[in-house]
Design a protein around this motif. Structure first.
Motif, short mmCIF file in Angstrom:
data_model
loop_
_atom_site.label_atom_id
_atom_site.label_comp_id
_atom_site.label_asym_id
_atom_site.label_seq_id
_atom_site.Cartn_x
_atom_site.Cartn_y
_atom_site.Cartn_z
N ARG A 166 75.67 -1.45 64.85
CA ARG A 166 76.79 -1.31 63.94
C ARG A 166 76.54 -2.07 62.64
O ARG A 166 76.79 -1.57 61.54
N ILE A 167 76.02 -3.29 62.78
CA ILE A 167 75.77 -4.10 61.58
C ILE A 167 74.75 -3.41 60.67
O ILE A 167 74.95 -3.28 59.46
N SER A 168 73.66 -2.93 61.30
CA SER A 168 72.61 -2.28 60.49
C SER A 168 73.15 -1.04 59.81
O SER A 168 72.80 -0.74 58.67
N LEU A 169 74.02 -0.33 60.51
CA LEU A 169 74.59 0.90 59.96
C LEU A 169 75.43 0.59 58.72
O LEU A 169 75.30 1.24 57.68
N GLN A 170 76.26 -0.44 58.84
CA GLN A 170 77.10 -0.81 57.70
C GLN A 170 76.26 -1.27 56.53
O GLN A 170 76.50 -0.92 55.39
N GLU A 171 75.22 -2.06 56.85
CA GLU A 171 74.33 -2.58 55.82
C GLU A 171 73.68 -1.43 55.05
O GLU A 171 73.58 -1.45 53.83
N ARG A 172 73.30 -0.40 55.80
CA ARG A 172 72.61 0.72 55.18
C ARG A 172 73.52 1.59 54.31
O ARG A 172 73.06 2.22 53.38
N LEU A 173 74.79 1.65 54.68
CA LEU A 173 75.67 2.57 53.96
C LEU A 173 76.24 1.97 52.67
O LEU A 173 77.02 2.60 51.98
N VAL A 174 75.83 0.72 52.37
CA VAL A 174 76.34 0.09 51.16
C VAL A 174 75.94 0.88 49.91
O VAL A 174 76.74 1.15 49.03
N TYR A 175 74.67 1.28 49.87
CA TYR A 175 74.17 1.96 48.67
C TYR A 175 74.05 3.46 48.90
O TYR A 175 72.99 4.04 48.75
N ARG A 176 75.16 4.11 49.31
CA ARG A 176 75.01 5.52 49.71
C ARG A 176 74.75 6.44 48.53
O ARG A 176 74.04 7.42 48.66
N PHE B 227 62.31 12.06 60.21
CA PHE B 227 62.37 11.42 61.52
C PHE B 227 61.23 10.43 61.70
O PHE B 227 61.42 9.35 62.21
N SER B 228 60.03 10.82 61.29
CA SER B 228 58.87 10.04 61.71
C SER B 228 58.45 8.96 60.72
O SER B 228 57.73 8.05 61.10
N SER B 229 58.86 9.05 59.46
CA SER B 229 58.37 8.03 58.53
C SER B 229 59.20 6.76 58.69
O SER B 229 60.41 6.81 58.89
N MET B 230 58.51 5.64 58.63
CA MET B 230 59.16 4.34 58.84
C MET B 230 58.86 3.43 57.66
O MET B 230 58.05 2.52 57.77
N PRO B 231 59.49 3.67 56.52
CA PRO B 231 59.12 2.87 55.36
C PRO B 231 59.35 1.38 55.60
O PRO B 231 60.42 0.97 56.05
N GLY B 232 58.31 0.61 55.33
CA GLY B 232 58.45 -0.84 55.36
C GLY B 232 58.46 -1.48 56.73
O GLY B 232 58.61 -2.70 56.83
N LEU B 233 58.29 -0.71 57.79
CA LEU B 233 58.37 -1.33 59.13
C LEU B 233 57.20 -2.27 59.38
O LEU B 233 57.39 -3.45 59.67
N LYS C 108 67.99 5.14 60.37
CA LYS C 108 67.81 6.59 60.40
C LYS C 108 69.15 7.31 60.47
O LYS C 108 69.37 8.30 59.77
N LEU C 109 70.05 6.81 61.32
CA LEU C 109 71.37 7.45 61.46
C LEU C 109 72.10 7.45 60.12
O LEU C 109 72.64 8.47 59.69
N ALA C 110 72.07 6.29 59.46
CA ALA C 110 72.72 6.19 58.15
C ALA C 110 72.08 7.17 57.18
O ALA C 110 72.75 7.84 56.40
N TYR C 111 70.75 7.25 57.29
CA TYR C 111 70.02 8.15 56.41
C TYR C 111 70.46 9.60 56.63
O TYR C 111 70.71 10.33 55.67
N TYR C 112 70.61 10.00 57.91
CA TYR C 112 70.99 11.38 58.17
C TYR C 112 72.41 11.67 57.69
O TYR C 112 72.68 12.74 57.17
N ALA D 230 63.95 20.08 68.55
CA ALA D 230 64.70 18.82 68.57
C ALA D 230 63.93 17.76 69.34
O ALA D 230 63.80 16.61 68.90
N ALA D 231 63.36 18.16 70.49
CA ALA D 231 62.60 17.21 71.31
C ALA D 231 61.40 16.69 70.52
O ALA D 231 61.12 15.49 70.52
N SER D 232 60.71 17.60 69.82
CA SER D 232 59.52 17.17 69.08
C SER D 232 59.91 16.21 67.95
O SER D 232 59.16 15.30 67.62
N LEU D 233 61.10 16.42 67.38
CA LEU D 233 61.54 15.52 66.31
C LEU D 233 61.85 14.12 66.86
O LEU D 233 61.46 13.11 66.26
N ILE D 234 62.53 14.09 68.01
CA ILE D 234 62.87 12.79 68.59
C ILE D 234 61.59 12.05 68.98
O ILE D 234 61.43 10.86 68.70
N LEU D 235 60.65 12.79 69.57
CA LEU D 235 59.37 12.17 69.93
C LEU D 235 58.64 11.69 68.68
O LEU D 235 57.99 10.65 68.70
#
Lengths: 302, 272
Positions: B13-23, B78-84, B119-123, B154-159
């Motif tokens: 929840r915290i990460s989600l809120q943090e991400r939605l600040v600059y929508r 789905f698959s790119s992870m910028p900055g991880l 990712k959720l915030a991104y979608y 969908a399965a291939s995207l989640i994987l």
């Protein structure tokens, strides 16, 4: 300090025995030397940077060699951008990008951080032109390997274009001079765009997506302008030629070398005149934007 | 178990809120990301124009190729992870990683949840720009996948999300040994840009490259999901493909764990 003094650095150099122009050139050389000293401190890193640039270029080239030109003989119907003509184009892209990335990119990227941290004060206090200082402080020497790659690719492509049996291109000294001239025009246009974008960080306080934005815009310059045709393409081509002139950056110099005959059409002739004018206009506008933005700068330090 | 779930929920929840600040910035950024695709589409259009109408390039029609390029954007979402990887390596270098060692929070678990929230915030934000672009390009979607294919997609995207996460996490963990992973990361980005199929369908590559790229995990980051959607892999091949993708995920999941535990043995933290 009064604003007029910020804007007009000549005030400060009156007592200086050297003429301002010579001074600037020597300052630039000092910047260049400093950068190379810094790069040489981390030699392994320097080499890795060069190597990765070269690998990136080779992979990009591989896409055209192994995918595109396996399928088609030219890009677009009757555009004249055959395989070797297109590699000349690609080499020109590399040369221009190499110059911009080596001289301007590392500095413009930093403007945002300077503004945010308040360190921009130091740039303003120096008795030289602020735009000059901010634009050329650092030189990214490894980025010059782009120029190496571009140079080699250009030589090979030109050899093929001029030595082939069917319809060889005739190149003269004038073509070479014009090529260099239009490359410099292209660099000027890209630099103007970049410094203007960097200046926006003074207004916004922070602009981290600067690099992304720049990448997305200049992406349009990477292909021959003929590919932009049709209902969407024609307006796009018009916008990227006259409003944000990124399309002429590579296209005009590349066409002079790769398709000297095509450079004789009325439209191409017009672009030959338009490009230097656009370069000068872009430089003037970017300088105006930069100093306009400077007025809004608020120092963050005490 | 329950406290752990509450902890996870809180992190999410915290990460989600943090991400939605600059929508606003986010939505604009997403829309801009389609610009390179626009030039790519024009480039391919020019290539196909030279071949004449109805031409195919290794089984791709022009329409399929446009859909392919758009789908790789979805897969990359789905698959790119910028900055991880760079974040993990930086935390190792600066010593921030100590907080995971002293608190009852698992580093990989925390990173995973915050990345999921990211990712959720991104979608939530990106669905607008994506819908707009797909709507504008609706003419290119000549045939749509049926229900089982859509499920496989969908399965291939989640994987591909899992694969992208654990792959980058492994690179970040190398920071225990190297401290600075920037150049390694650059090499990874370079290969993933070309070999994930982000730029062109990998089956267009001539031999032997065409076969070599089939053996790398990178193709599952963009190429494979797009193939599934286009119906280019079906039946037994599809099941095999998903299974191999799963194997890569498990492999990198275990590898990241091993690297983390081994790395902790080498790690020394100083100061308060």
């Amino acid at each position: 300090m009064r604003k007029s003094q910020i804007r007009n650095p000549k005030h400060r150099t009156e007592n200086c025995p050297l003429s301002p122009r010579l001074n600037y050139f020597r300052i630039f050389l000092t910047f260049a030397r400093n950068s190379i000293v810094r790069d040489m401190t981390f030699r392994a890193n320097f080499l890795i940077d060069c190597l990765s640039t070269i690998t990136w270029s080779l992979m990009d080239l591989g896409f055209y060699i192994f995918v595109v030109f396996r399928q088609t003989s030219q890009i677009g119907r009757d555009t004249g951008w055959g395989e070797w003509e297109f590699y000349t184009f690609l080499a020109t892209t590399k040369l221009i990008n190499g110059l911009v990335q080596a001289f301007f990119m590392p500095n413009c990227e930093e403007v945002s951080e300077l503004v945010r941290s308040g360190n921009f004060d130091f740039a303003l206090l120096k008795p030289i032109d602020t735009q000059f200082l901010v634009s050329l402080r650092k030189i990214d020497w490894p980025a010059l390997s782009h120029i190496g790659v571009g140079g080699i690719l250009l030589s090979i492509s030109l050899w093929h274009i001029t030595q082939r049996e069917i319809d060889p291109a005739q190149l003269t000294l004038l073509t070479g001079v014009a090529y260099i001239f239009y490359i410099l025009c292209g660099v000027a246009i890209l630099y103007s765009l970049m410094i203007s974008l960097a200046a926006t960080s003074i207004w916004l306080g922070r602009n981290e997506s600067l690099y992304d934005f720049w990448f997305y815009i200049t992406n349009f310059s990477r292909y021959p302008m003929e590919i932009y045709s049709g209902d969407v393409g024609t307006p796009l081509r018009w916008i990227c030629t006259f409003i944000i002139p990124v399309l002429i950056v590579v296209n005009v110099p590349a066409r002079i070398l790769a398709q000297p005959l095509a450079a004789e059409t009325p439209e191409a002739r017009f672009l030959l005149f338009f490009t230097p004018a656009a370069a000068v206009a872009c430089l003037a506008i970017s300088r105006w934007v930069f100093y306009r933005a400077l007025r809004s700068y608020r120092s963050a330090s005490s | 178990m329950l406290p752990r779930i509450t902890a996870w929920w809180t992190i999410l929840r915290i990460s989600l809120q943090e991400r939605l600040v600059y929508r606003g910035d986010f939505a604009l950024g997403t829309l801009m990301r389609f610009l390179p695709i626009v030039t790519q589409i024009f480039l391919w259009f020019a290539i196909f124009a030279n071949l004449g109408t109805g031409a195919r390039i290794t089984n791709y029609t022009y329409e399929e190729l446009v859909v392919y390029l758009l789908l790789t954007m979805v897969a990359r979402a789905f698959s790119s992870m910028p900055g991880l990887a760079s974040t993990i390596a930086r935390q190792i270098r600066t010593g921030d990683i100590k907080k995971y060692l002293t608190q009852p929070v698992d580093l990989l678990g925390f990173m995973f949840l915050s990345r999921m929230a990211h990712k959720l915030a991104y979608y939530i934000v990106a669905i607008g720009p994506f819908a707009l672009v797909f709507f504008l390009c609706r003419g290119y979607f000549i045939h749509l996948p049926d229900a089982p294919q859509a499920a496989a997609f969908a399965a291939s995207l989640i994987l591909s999300f899992l694969l992208g996460f654990y792959l980058e996490a492994c690179i970040g963990m190398v920071g225990f040994w190297f401290l600075e992973v920037t150049s390694l990361l650059f090499v990874y980005m370079l290969f993933s840009f070309f070999l994930s199929g982000h730029m062109f369908p990998l089956d267009m590559l001539p031999q032997p490259f065409g076969t070599i790229v089939q053996f790398t995990p990178l193709q599952y980051l963009a190429f494979f999901p797009a193939q599934v959607f286009l119906g280019k892999v079906q039946g037994w091949d599809l099941a095999m493909g998903l299974l191999i993708e799963l194997e890569w995920v498990v492999l990198f999941m275990l590898l990241s764990r091993v690297l983390f535990l081994r790395g902790l043995k080498r790690y020394s933290g100083y100061g308060g």
